[in-house]
Design a protein around this motif. Structure first.
Motif, PDB file in Angstrom:
ATOM      1  N   ARG A  15     -15.237  25.845  36.456  1.00 54.65           N
ATOM      2  CA  ARG A  15     -15.708  24.490  36.726  1.00 54.65           C
ATOM      3  C   ARG A  15     -14.998  23.501  35.790  1.00 54.65           C
ATOM      4  N   PRO A  16     -15.094  22.207  36.110  1.00 54.99           N
ATOM      5  CA  PRO A  16     -14.389  21.224  35.288  1.00 54.99           C
ATOM      6  C   PRO A  16     -14.783  21.334  33.820  1.00 54.99           C
ATOM      7  N   ASN A  17     -13.826  21.081  32.938  1.00 57.68           N
ATOM      8  CA  ASN A  17     -14.127  20.964  31.515  1.00 57.68           C
ATOM      9  C   ASN A  17     -14.329  22.261  30.741  1.00 57.68           C
ATOM     10  N   VAL A  18     -14.184  23.397  31.391  1.00 57.49           N
ATOM     11  CA  VAL A  18     -14.420  24.664  30.683  1.00 57.49           C
ATOM     12  C   VAL A  18     -13.236  25.055  29.801  1.00 57.49           C
ATOM     13  N   GLY A  19     -12.067  24.417  30.041  1.00 51.97           N
ATOM     14  CA  GLY A  19     -10.908  24.676  29.191  1.00 51.97           C
ATOM     15  C   GLY A  19      -9.748  25.384  29.878  1.00 51.97           C
ATOM     16  N   LYS A  20      -9.634  25.218  31.184  1.00 46.11           N
ATOM     17  CA  LYS A  20      -8.557  25.885  31.933  1.00 46.11           C
ATOM     18  C   LYS A  20      -7.174  25.394  31.503  1.00 46.11           C
ATOM     19  N   SER A  21      -7.033  24.095  31.401  1.00 46.31           N
ATOM     20  CA  SER A  21      -5.725  23.547  31.037  1.00 46.31           C
ATOM     21  C   SER A  21      -5.365  23.895  29.592  1.00 46.31           C
ATOM     22  N   THR A  22      -6.366  23.849  28.732  1.00 44.27           N
ATOM     23  CA  THR A  22      -6.135  24.232  27.331  1.00 44.27           C
ATOM     24  C   THR A  22      -5.680  25.684  27.251  1.00 44.27           C
ATOM     25  N   LEU A  23      -6.290  26.525  28.064  1.00 45.61           N
ATOM     26  CA  LEU A  23      -5.920  27.942  28.080  1.00 45.61           C
ATOM     27  C   LEU A  23      -4.474  28.129  28.550  1.00 45.61           C
ATOM     28  N   ALA A  33       0.071  21.357  30.621  1.00 51.27           N
ATOM     29  CA  ALA A  33      -1.071  20.847  31.393  1.00 51.27           C
ATOM     30  C   ALA A  33      -1.817  19.803  30.576  1.00 51.27           C
ATOM     31  N   ILE A  34      -2.295  18.770  31.249  1.00 52.99           N
ATOM     32  CA  ILE A  34      -3.012  17.730  30.526  1.00 52.99           C
ATOM     33  C   ILE A  34      -4.460  18.133  30.302  1.00 52.99           C
ATOM     34  N   ILE A  35      -5.019  17.608  29.221  1.00 51.82           N
ATOM     35  CA  ILE A  35      -6.365  17.987  28.805  1.00 51.82           C
ATOM     36  C   ILE A  35      -7.245  16.749  28.736  1.00 51.82           C
ATOM     37  N   SER A  36      -8.421  16.862  29.318  1.00 51.90           N
ATOM     38  CA  SER A  36      -9.291  15.697  29.348  1.00 51.90           C
ATOM     39  C   SER A  36     -10.749  16.115  29.410  1.00 51.90           C
ATOM     40  N   ASP A  37     -11.617  15.277  28.829  1.00 53.89           N
ATOM     41  CA  ASP A  37     -13.054  15.519  28.915  1.00 53.89           C
ATOM     42  C   ASP A  37     -13.594  15.127  30.280  1.00 53.89           C
ATOM     43  N   LYS A  38     -12.828  14.345  31.018  1.00 53.04           N
ATOM     44  CA  LYS A  38     -13.314  13.869  32.316  1.00 53.04           C
ATOM     45  C   LYS A  38     -13.051  14.921  33.376  1.00 53.04           C
ATOM     46  N   LEU A 122     -14.945  34.121  28.564  1.00 56.51           N
ATOM     47  CA  LEU A 122     -15.966  33.253  27.992  1.00 56.51           C
ATOM     48  C   LEU A 122     -15.298  32.402  26.929  1.00 56.51           C
ATOM     49  N   ASN A 123     -15.059  31.140  27.258  1.00 51.26           N
ATOM     50  CA  ASN A 123     -14.280  30.272  26.373  1.00 51.26           C
ATOM     51  C   ASN A 123     -15.162  29.467  25.409  1.00 51.26           C
ATOM     52  N   LYS A 124     -14.516  28.870  24.447  1.00 52.23           N
ATOM     53  CA  LYS A 124     -15.145  28.008  23.430  1.00 52.23           C
ATOM     54  C   LYS A 124     -16.064  28.801  22.511  1.00 52.23           C
ATOM     55  N   ASP A 126     -15.528  29.463  19.605  1.00 56.01           N
ATOM     56  CA  ASP A 126     -15.520  28.838  18.270  1.00 56.01           C
ATOM     57  C   ASP A 126     -16.736  27.954  18.047  1.00 56.01           C
ATOM     58  N   LYS A 127     -17.423  27.586  19.132  1.00 58.67           N
ATOM     59  CA  LYS A 127     -18.572  26.686  19.013  1.00 58.67           C
ATOM     60  C   LYS A 127     -19.909  27.417  18.922  1.00 58.67           C
ATOM     61  N   ILE A 128     -19.901  28.744  19.041  1.00 55.81           N
ATOM     62  CA  ILE A 128     -21.181  29.461  19.035  1.00 55.81           C
ATOM     63  C   ILE A 128     -21.176  30.643  18.051  1.00 55.81           C
ATOM     64  N   ILE A 152     -13.075  34.273  24.345  1.00 53.62           N
ATOM     65  CA  ILE A 152     -11.856  33.659  23.809  1.00 53.62           C
ATOM     66  C   ILE A 152     -12.137  32.257  23.259  1.00 53.62           C
ATOM     67  N   SER A 153     -11.185  31.755  22.485  1.00 51.25           N
ATOM     68  CA  SER A 153     -11.165  30.331  22.205  1.00 51.25           C
ATOM     69  C   SER A 153      -9.771  29.833  22.526  1.00 51.25           C
ATOM     70  N   ALA A 154      -9.672  29.070  23.617  1.00 51.09           N
ATOM     71  CA  ALA A 154      -8.363  28.557  24.045  1.00 51.09           C
ATOM     72  C   ALA A 154      -7.845  27.569  23.018  1.00 51.09           C
ATOM     73  N   LYS A 155      -8.761  26.794  22.447  1.00 49.58           N
ATOM     74  CA  LYS A 155      -8.366  25.749  21.508  1.00 49.58           C
ATOM     75  C   LYS A 155      -7.889  26.343  20.185  1.00 49.58           C
TER      76      LYS A 155
HETATM   77  P1  GDP Z   1     -10.394  21.958  32.265  1.00 50.02           P
HETATM   78  O1  GDP Z   1     -11.036  20.806  32.957  1.00 50.02           O
HETATM   79  O2  GDP Z   1     -11.088  23.238  32.590  1.00 50.02           O
HETATM   80  O3  GDP Z   1      -8.906  22.035  32.481  1.00 50.02           O
HETATM   81  O4  GDP Z   1     -10.639  21.728  30.695  1.00 50.02           O
HETATM   82  P2  GDP Z   1      -9.648  21.171  29.578  1.00 50.02           P
HETATM   83  O5  GDP Z   1      -8.652  22.195  29.184  1.00 50.02           O
HETATM   84  O6  GDP Z   1      -9.113  19.843  29.996  1.00 50.02           O
HETATM   85  O7  GDP Z   1     -10.660  21.022  28.346  1.00 50.02           O
HETATM   86  C1  GDP Z   1     -11.851  20.258  28.440  1.00 50.02           C
HETATM   87  C2  GDP Z   1     -12.354  19.943  27.037  1.00 50.02           C
HETATM   88  O8  GDP Z   1     -12.758  21.161  26.372  1.00 50.02           O
HETATM   89  C3  GDP Z   1     -11.277  19.311  26.135  1.00 50.02           C
HETATM   90  O9  GDP Z   1     -11.895  18.337  25.338  1.00 50.02           O
HETATM   91  C4  GDP Z   1     -10.793  20.493  25.300  1.00 50.02           C
HETATM   92  O10 GDP Z   1     -10.275  20.107  24.046  1.00 50.02           O
HETATM   93  C5  GDP Z   1     -12.070  21.327  25.134  1.00 50.02           C
HETATM   94  N1  GDP Z   1     -11.804  22.766  24.910  1.00 50.02           N
HETATM   95  C6  GDP Z   1     -11.053  23.600  25.676  1.00 50.02           C
HETATM   96  N2  GDP Z   1     -11.030  24.854  25.164  1.00 50.02           N
HETATM   97  C7  GDP Z   1     -11.787  24.837  24.039  1.00 50.02           C
HETATM   98  C8  GDP Z   1     -12.153  25.830  23.053  1.00 50.02           C
HETATM   99  O11 GDP Z   1     -11.774  27.013  23.093  1.00 50.02           O
HETATM  100  N3  GDP Z   1     -12.983  25.399  22.060  1.00 50.02           N
HETATM  101  C9  GDP Z   1     -13.424  24.115  21.960  1.00 50.02           C
HETATM  102  N4  GDP Z   1     -14.227  23.812  20.946  1.00 50.02           N
HETATM  103  N5  GDP Z   1     -13.102  23.160  22.862  1.00 50.02           N
HETATM  104  C10 GDP Z   1     -12.287  23.505  23.886  1.00 50.02           C
END
Ligand code: GDP
Ligand code: MG
Length: 297
Positions: A15-23, A33-38, A122-124, A126-128, A152-155
């Motif tokens: 789903r949006p915002n889970v971190g696909k582009s960051t990964l 890939a561009i990264i955005s909170d939107k 299971l991404n992020k 680092d936050k839990i 994982i933590s993509a970030k």
């Molecule tokens: P997408 O919509 O699934 O492509 O998500 P994005 O890659 O654009 O990331 C959405 C937001 O989640 C951005 O603010 C990223 O910086 C943040 N984010 C992505 N991966 C991680 C992670 O592993 N840890 C944390 N803390 N934030 C992440």
């Protein structure tokens, strides 16, 4: 044993915002890939290529599923469905720092209809903490029948190599589809246009982000200098949006340009002179010709 070379295509879904582009960027160790909170900001299917001694993995980032409101929306949903069918493996990304819920189940159900092996990432993490992760691992496992589940933590780039190894295991023997030095199938002009669009997404609000398209007109190295001239046009749908993008005394446009220039300099490894102009193109999202012009169909 002499192992055969493996290769294949891998879809990244979630789903949006889970971190696909960051990964995707952490797989190729480069910003593509561009990264955005939107939500709903990925418009193109970007392919990124990872080369290993014994394998080549071609990743496909996809726009998220959503209810189509216009031609662009319909085009996006089609792109996602096709991805499910074409790939050798799927990485289903969920945000472990949030409740795994309806949006994730919706995608899990879509995935159930296809036979492609799925890895749940299971991404992020680092936050839990560890106990929360244990709970999320269990909840995630109940979503569907997964080949593997990996936190994982993509970030922070944690467990990325391990995830790559799991993927390689799922790939069939096959050829190198792309040359070694290639990390994406997107032309430079397209990657640069997306960088500029990312800055607009992250600096503006409400209806503006989704009304913007960017076209790079020229990328021209200056003779005898470590400098490349790049010119681009930012298209908006209404005059009022033009005003927002320019900002008071042009500060907004300046900031978009400054931030985009830094990314472009990283990408091209050279100093960049970036010229941005803004133009209005009424309702371009409903205009098939305009969609083609911006590379969306
Ligand atoms: P997408 O919509 O699934 O492509 O998500 P994005 O890659 O654009 O990331 C959405 C937001 O989640 C951005 O603010 C990223 O910086 C943040 N984010 C992505 N991966 C991680 C992670 O592993 N840890 C944390 N803390 N934030 C992440
Ligand atoms: Mg994305």
């Amino acid at each position: 044993m002499n192992e055969e070379f493996r290769s294949g295509f891998v879809g990244i879904i979630g789903r949006p915002n889970v971190g696909k582009s960051t990964l995707l960027n952490s797989f190729v160790k480069q910003k593509i890939a561009i990264i955005s909170d939107k939500p709903q900001t990925t418009r193109h299917r970007i392919r990124c290529i990872v080369n290993q001694p014994k394998a080549q993995i071609v990743f496909v980032d996809t726009p998220g599923f959503h209810k189509p409101k216009d031609s662009l929306g319909e085009h996006l949903n089609r792109a996602v469905r096709n991805t499910f069918k074409e790939v050798d493996a799927i990485i289903f990304v969920v945000d472990a720092s949030e409740e795994i819920g309806r949006g994730d189940s919706y995608i899990a159900n879509e995935l159930r209809m296809i036979k492609t092996p799925i890895i749940l990432a299971l991404n992020k993490t680092d936050k839990i903490n560890k106990s929360k992760l244990a709970v999320q691992l269990e909840t995630g496992a109940r979503l569907s029948d997964f080949e593997k589940i990996i936190p994982i933590s993509a970030k922070k780039e944690e467990n990325i190599e391990q995830l790559l190894a799991l993927i390689v295991d799922l790939l069939p023997p096959g050829p190198k589809y792309y040359p070694d030095e290639m990390t994406t199938d997107q032309p430079e002009a397209m990657v640069i246009a997306e960088f500029i669009r990312e800055k607009v997404l992250n600096l503006t609000r409400e209806e503006v982000p989704h009304s913007v398209a960017v076209e790079v007109e020229e990328i021209k190295p200056r003779k005898g200098k470590d400098l490349i001239d790049v010119s681009a046009v930012v298209y908006v749908e209404r005059d009022s949006q033009k005003g927002i993008l320019i900002g008071k005394r042009g500060v907004m446009l300046k900031e978009i340009g400054r931030k985009a220039r830094l990314d472009v300099e990283n990408l091209l490894g050279s100093h960049i002179n970036l010229q941005l102009r803004i133009k209005m193109k009424k309702n371009w999202r409903r205009d098939e010709k305009a969609l083609r012009q911006f590379g969306y169909s």
